[in-house]
Design a protein around this motif. Sequence first.
Motif, PDB file in Angstrom:
ATOM      1  N   LEU A   3      -7.881 -22.649  14.025  1.00 27.76           N
ATOM      2  CA  LEU A   3      -8.897 -21.674  14.399  1.00 27.76           C
ATOM      3  C   LEU A   3      -8.566 -21.086  15.760  1.00 27.76           C
ATOM      4  O   LEU A   3      -7.824 -21.696  16.545  1.00 27.76           O
ATOM      5  CB  LEU A   3     -10.272 -22.344  14.434  1.00 27.76           C
ATOM      6  CG  LEU A   3     -10.760 -22.873  13.080  1.00 27.76           C
ATOM      7  CD1 LEU A   3     -11.897 -23.871  13.275  1.00 27.76           C
ATOM      8  CD2 LEU A   3     -11.194 -21.721  12.178  1.00 27.76           C
ATOM      9  N   ALA A  53      -9.968 -18.005  11.500  1.00 31.42           N
ATOM     10  CA  ALA A  53     -11.119 -17.268  12.030  1.00 31.42           C
ATOM     11  C   ALA A  53     -11.072 -17.390  13.549  1.00 31.42           C
ATOM     12  O   ALA A  53     -10.412 -18.283  14.095  1.00 31.42           O
ATOM     13  CB  ALA A  53     -12.430 -17.844  11.509  1.00 31.42           C
ATOM     14  N   GLY A  55     -13.496 -17.222  17.250  1.00 28.18           N
ATOM     15  CA  GLY A  55     -14.754 -17.093  17.991  1.00 28.18           C
ATOM     16  C   GLY A  55     -14.471 -16.393  19.298  1.00 28.18           C
ATOM     17  O   GLY A  55     -13.499 -16.723  19.987  1.00 28.18           O
ATOM     18  N   VAL A  99     -14.690 -13.119  12.378  1.00 26.85           N
ATOM     19  CA  VAL A  99     -14.850 -13.174  13.845  1.00 26.85           C
ATOM     20  C   VAL A  99     -16.302 -13.453  14.213  1.00 26.85           C
ATOM     21  O   VAL A  99     -17.211 -12.763  13.731  1.00 26.85           O
ATOM     22  CB  VAL A  99     -14.405 -11.848  14.509  1.00 26.85           C
ATOM     23  CG1 VAL A  99     -14.529 -11.952  16.031  1.00 26.85           C
ATOM     24  CG2 VAL A  99     -12.977 -11.483  14.131  1.00 26.85           C
ATOM     25  N   ALA A 281     -16.170 -20.327  15.164  1.00 31.56           N
ATOM     26  CA  ALA A 281     -15.219 -19.814  14.163  1.00 31.56           C
ATOM     27  C   ALA A 281     -15.283 -20.693  12.914  1.00 31.56           C
ATOM     28  O   ALA A 281     -15.323 -20.196  11.779  1.00 31.56           O
ATOM     29  CB  ALA A 281     -13.805 -19.791  14.739  1.00 31.56           C
TER      30      ALA A 281
END
Lengths: 293, 293
Positions: A3, A53, A55, A99, A281
Motif C-alpha cells: 500500500l 491503493a 492514502g 485513493v 488505503a
Amino acid sequence: MQLGAIEAGGTKFVCGIGDETGQIIEQIRIPTTTPTETLAGVTAFFKQHPVAAIGIGSFGPIGVNAKHRDFGYITNTPKAGWENFNFLGYIRTHLNIPVYWTTDVNVAAYGEYQLGAGKDIDNLVYFTVGTGIGAGVIYQGKFLRGFNHLEAGHILIKHLPTDHFAGVCPYHADCLEGLASGPALEQRFNAPAAELANRPEVWQLEATYIAQACVNYTLSYSPDRIVIGGGVMHQEQLFPLIREAFTNLLGHYTETPDVMNYIQRIKLNDDAGLTGCLLLANELIATGQTVGS
Amino acid sequence: MQLGAIEAGGTKFVCGIGDETGQIIEQIRIPTTTPTETLAGVTAFFKQHPVAAIGIGSFGPIGVNAKHRDFGYITNTPKAGWENFNFLGYIRTHLNIPVYWTTDVNVAAYGEYQLGAGKDIDNLVYFTVGTGIGAGVIYQGKFLRGFNHLEAGHILIKHLPTDHFAGVCPYHADCLEGLASGPALEQRFNAPAAELANRPEVWQLEATYIAQACVNYTLSYSPDRIVIGGGVMHQEQLFPLIREAFTNLLGHYTETPDVMNYIQRIKLNDDAGLTGCLLLANELIATGQTVGS
C-alpha cells in the motif's frame, strides 16, 4: 499487499510504501516546489513501487466534501502554484488506483487512533502544535467533518491580559494558532523553541494556551482522550503543566477520564501520518471503494 | 399514537402529549420543587394521558452514556435535591414505557433539525442564549456526544480588552456563558435584557461574543447551519450584528454556506423542545427500543 502513503506538506512530501498492518517498509522525501515537479517525483516513486491503493494526508485547506466542486483540491493556500490544484484528480489520473483523501492532521490522528495513543478508545481528539496548529477528531471510528474538514486549530481562546503579543495568524491574529504555534513562540520570545527550553515562564504561558484548547475540545467533543503531537511538544515539560492548567480551567464542570490518561503525547511520532495513510488505503481495499475521504 | 414529552428545567417542567409528527396536543407546567413532588405531578399527568413512549430533555449536567454508572442521572447540579437523582430510572419505573433521555438543549436542537430551521440539512449546531448558554450538535441525524454530552456553551473565548466585566460563570468566570448569557448582560449593564433594547453598545458587544461562539463552532464542527434560540435572542437586532462580526472574525479562513442562510434564528420557538421530545419518543417506537439517548 503493498500500500502507498503520501504525506503532503508545504515544505516536503513524504511518500511511503507499507503493508495492511500499517508497517512502513520504505519512504522518500521530495521537496515541495511546483505541483508538476513535486508530483512527477511522487508518481515516479509509485511506478517503481506499485501499490494497491494510496492514502493521502495533505496540507490545506483542502476540499473533502464529495458534494462540492472543490472536492480533491487544495483550495486557498498561499503556497505558490498550489492554490485550486486538483491533487486527488492528478493522483487518480496518473496512478489509476483507489485513493483515500484527507488532511495531514487527520491521517496522523488515524494512525494514533489505530496503533498509537488512541488505540483503546472510541473517540479521539488529536492535535499538533508546530509550524501551525491543526486538529483532527475521530468520532466512532470516522473523521468528524461536515460542510468541510475541521479547522479547530484556529479557535478563538482567551488571550491572557498579561501577554501583550499580538499573535501570528494572518487570518485571526490571536487565535489558538496565532498565540501558541511554534512561530508564535519564536516571535514572542525572539528565539527558536528549542533554545527556550530553560525558560520556565515560556512553557507556563504556552501550557495555559494549549490547556485552553484542551478545555474547548473537551466541552465541544467530550472525547475519550486528547493526544498532542508536533514539534513544540518535544518540550516534554509541557505535559504536566498542560494537565494542571487544564484541570484548573475546566473547574470540574464536566467529567473526563483521569487527566494522566486523558491528555497524552503522540506515540507514533513522525510515523503517525504515514501509518494512518497506509491504514486508510487498506480500508478502501477492504470496502471495495475507489475513492474515500 | 399518542406520545409524551418532558422538558425538565430548573424552574419548571413542561409536560406535553402529541403525535408522531411532532404536533403538540396538550401541555402543562409544573414548578420544579423537589424530585418527589415535581415528579408526582409528572406521573399523574401521564397516567391521565397514557402515551406509548416519552422523550425527556433535562437540565443538567446529566449522564447520557449508557456505559457509565450515572446514566439517566442528573449529576452535579446546584439545584437542591436533584443532585445525583436517577431521573430516567424514576420515569421508567413509574410509567413502564420506552423513554428517550437527553439534554434540554438537545431536544430543542432535534425539533429544529426535523421541523424547524434545520430541516433541510445534514449537520446542525443549535445553541440557546438565555439564563445559561447551551449547545446541541446534530451530526448526520444523531446527537454528537462522547464520554458524555457536550457542554459547548462554556467554551473559553476572547474576552475583549475593553470589557472589564469579570463574567458570571461560577465554574469558569468569563467563558462564553459567563460573558454572554442573560445574567451576564443584566449584571454588566445593571438592567434586565428587555430594558436594554435601545442601547446599541450593549448589542454590539453581545453580538461580538455570540459571533465568537459561531466562529468556534464553525471551526470545530463545520456544520451546514447554526441556529440560535433563547430569551436573549428575542432581541432580533442581534442577528445582523452577529452575522457581520462572524464574517469579520472568521476572516474567510474556511468556507461556510452564505451567512444569511448559515446563521439563523430558531423557528419553532418555545415549541422546539416538546416537538423534539415527541419525535425522539416516536423514534424509539419505530426502532423498537425501550431506552434511548
